[in-house]
Design a protein around this motif. Sequence first.
Motif, short mmCIF file in Angstrom:
data_model
loop_
_atom_site.label_atom_id
_atom_site.label_comp_id
_atom_site.label_asym_id
_atom_site.label_seq_id
_atom_site.Cartn_x
_atom_site.Cartn_y
_atom_site.Cartn_z
N ILE A 1 -93.72 -23.32 54.51
CA ILE A 1 -94.53 -22.82 53.38
C ILE A 1 -94.02 -21.45 52.93
CG2 ILE A 1 -96.83 -21.98 52.73
CD1 ILE A 1 -97.95 -24.27 54.52
N GLU A 2 -93.74 -20.57 53.88
CA GLU A 2 -93.22 -19.24 53.53
C GLU A 2 -91.90 -19.35 52.77
OE1 GLU A 2 -92.86 -17.18 57.26
OE2 GLU A 2 -95.02 -16.93 57.48
N ASN A 3 -91.00 -20.21 53.25
CA ASN A 3 -89.70 -20.37 52.60
C ASN A 3 -89.84 -20.96 51.20
OD1 ASN A 3 -88.16 -19.22 54.61
ND2 ASN A 3 -87.80 -21.16 55.67
N VAL A 4 -90.70 -21.94 51.04
CA VAL A 4 -90.90 -22.53 49.71
C VAL A 4 -91.46 -21.48 48.76
CG1 VAL A 4 -92.29 -24.20 48.40
CG2 VAL A 4 -91.10 -24.93 50.47
N GLU A 5 -92.46 -20.74 49.20
CA GLU A 5 -93.06 -19.72 48.34
C GLU A 5 -92.07 -18.60 48.00
OE1 GLU A 5 -96.58 -18.62 50.51
OE2 GLU A 5 -97.75 -20.25 49.62
N LYS A 6 -91.19 -18.28 48.93
CA LYS A 6 -90.25 -17.17 48.74
C LYS A 6 -88.98 -17.58 47.98
CE LYS A 6 -87.74 -13.67 51.42
NZ LYS A 6 -87.46 -13.19 52.78
N HIS A 7 -88.48 -18.79 48.23
CA HIS A 7 -87.15 -19.15 47.72
C HIS A 7 -87.12 -20.25 46.65
CE1 HIS A 7 -85.37 -16.67 50.83
NE2 HIS A 7 -86.09 -17.30 51.75
N TYR A 8 -88.24 -20.88 46.37
CA TYR A 8 -88.24 -21.99 45.41
C TYR A 8 -89.27 -21.73 44.31
CZ TYR A 8 -85.68 -24.59 48.97
OH TYR A 8 -84.75 -25.00 49.88
N ALA A 9 -88.83 -21.87 43.07
CA ALA A 9 -89.75 -21.73 41.95
C ALA A 9 -90.59 -23.01 41.80
CB ALA A 9 -88.98 -21.47 40.66
N VAL A 10 -89.95 -24.15 41.99
CA VAL A 10 -90.61 -25.45 41.85
C VAL A 10 -90.03 -26.39 42.89
CG1 VAL A 10 -90.98 -27.45 40.34
CG2 VAL A 10 -90.93 -25.16 39.35
N VAL A 11 -90.88 -27.15 43.55
CA VAL A 11 -90.44 -28.24 44.39
C VAL A 11 -91.08 -29.49 43.81
CG1 VAL A 11 -90.48 -29.29 46.69
CG2 VAL A 11 -90.22 -26.82 46.46
N GLY A 12 -90.24 -30.38 43.29
CA GLY A 12 -90.74 -31.59 42.66
C GLY A 12 -90.79 -32.75 43.63
N MET B 1 -86.02 -31.33 44.42
CA MET B 1 -86.70 -32.60 44.27
C MET B 1 -86.69 -33.29 45.64
SD MET B 1 -88.11 -34.41 41.83
CE MET B 1 -87.42 -34.03 40.26
N VAL B 2 -87.84 -33.65 46.13
CA VAL B 2 -87.95 -34.30 47.43
C VAL B 2 -88.74 -35.61 47.29
CG1 VAL B 2 -87.83 -32.14 48.75
CG2 VAL B 2 -90.06 -33.02 48.05
N ARG B 3 -88.56 -36.47 48.26
CA ARG B 3 -89.36 -37.70 48.31
C ARG B 3 -90.72 -37.39 48.89
NH1 ARG B 3 -86.97 -42.90 49.23
NH2 ARG B 3 -89.09 -43.55 48.75
N ASP B 4 -91.71 -38.15 48.47
CA ASP B 4 -93.03 -38.08 49.09
C ASP B 4 -92.83 -38.39 50.57
OD1 ASP B 4 -95.36 -40.01 50.11
OD2 ASP B 4 -96.21 -38.56 48.71
N PRO B 5 -93.38 -37.57 51.48
CA PRO B 5 -93.10 -37.74 52.91
C PRO B 5 -93.46 -39.13 53.46
CG PRO B 5 -94.18 -35.65 52.53
CD PRO B 5 -94.19 -36.38 51.23
N VAL B 6 -94.56 -39.70 53.00
CA VAL B 6 -94.96 -41.04 53.48
C VAL B 6 -94.00 -42.08 52.93
CG1 VAL B 6 -96.77 -42.79 53.47
CG2 VAL B 6 -97.37 -40.38 53.79
N GLU B 7 -93.71 -42.00 51.64
CA GLU B 7 -92.77 -42.96 51.04
C GLU B 7 -91.39 -42.84 51.68
OE1 GLU B 7 -93.48 -45.42 48.95
OE2 GLU B 7 -95.57 -44.77 49.06
N ARG B 8 -91.01 -41.62 52.02
CA ARG B 8 -89.71 -41.40 52.67
C ARG B 8 -89.66 -42.06 54.04
NH1 ARG B 8 -87.52 -37.32 55.74
NH2 ARG B 8 -85.30 -37.11 55.43
N ALA B 9 -90.74 -41.95 54.81
CA ALA B 9 -90.79 -42.57 56.14
C ALA B 9 -90.72 -44.09 56.03
CB ALA B 9 -92.06 -42.15 56.87
#
Length: 131
Positions: A93-104, A1-9
């Motif tokens: 992108i490669e790491n997310v596609e390879k190592h994460y099923a879902v990024v919320g 689970m991550v913050r929206d990048p703009v909201e995080r900034a």
Amino acid sequence: MVRDPVERAISWYYYVRAPWYFVERKNAFPDIPLPSSSWLRKDYETCVRKKDKECRYEEGQVRPDFAQLTEFFCGQDHNCTGFNTEFALKRAIENVEKHYAVVGILEEMNMTLTVLEHYIPRFFKGAKDLL
């Protein structure tokens, strides 16, 4: 689970201006000067419009004060450092596609839970109902 990048900034911008943040910093580092009241009161939109250094996000720029999501997902390679570089984005992108099923996305909690309820119903069935 991550913050929206703009909201995080935006959140980080105001976080470092919070009064309690400076009390903690002053206690930890008594010799650092306190910021000016105009700096503390400046809103994010003004900072961006005036292109102040802390509100510029330029490709390749190293921001020790603010790590971005591509750096988290890219990894520890030296080329992962720097704002929105092509290498960091591609590796992330490669790491997310390879190592994460879902990024919320935290700001899209209901959508993320809907995806998780369908993807892993054994653990997440009814998760949205708990909010």
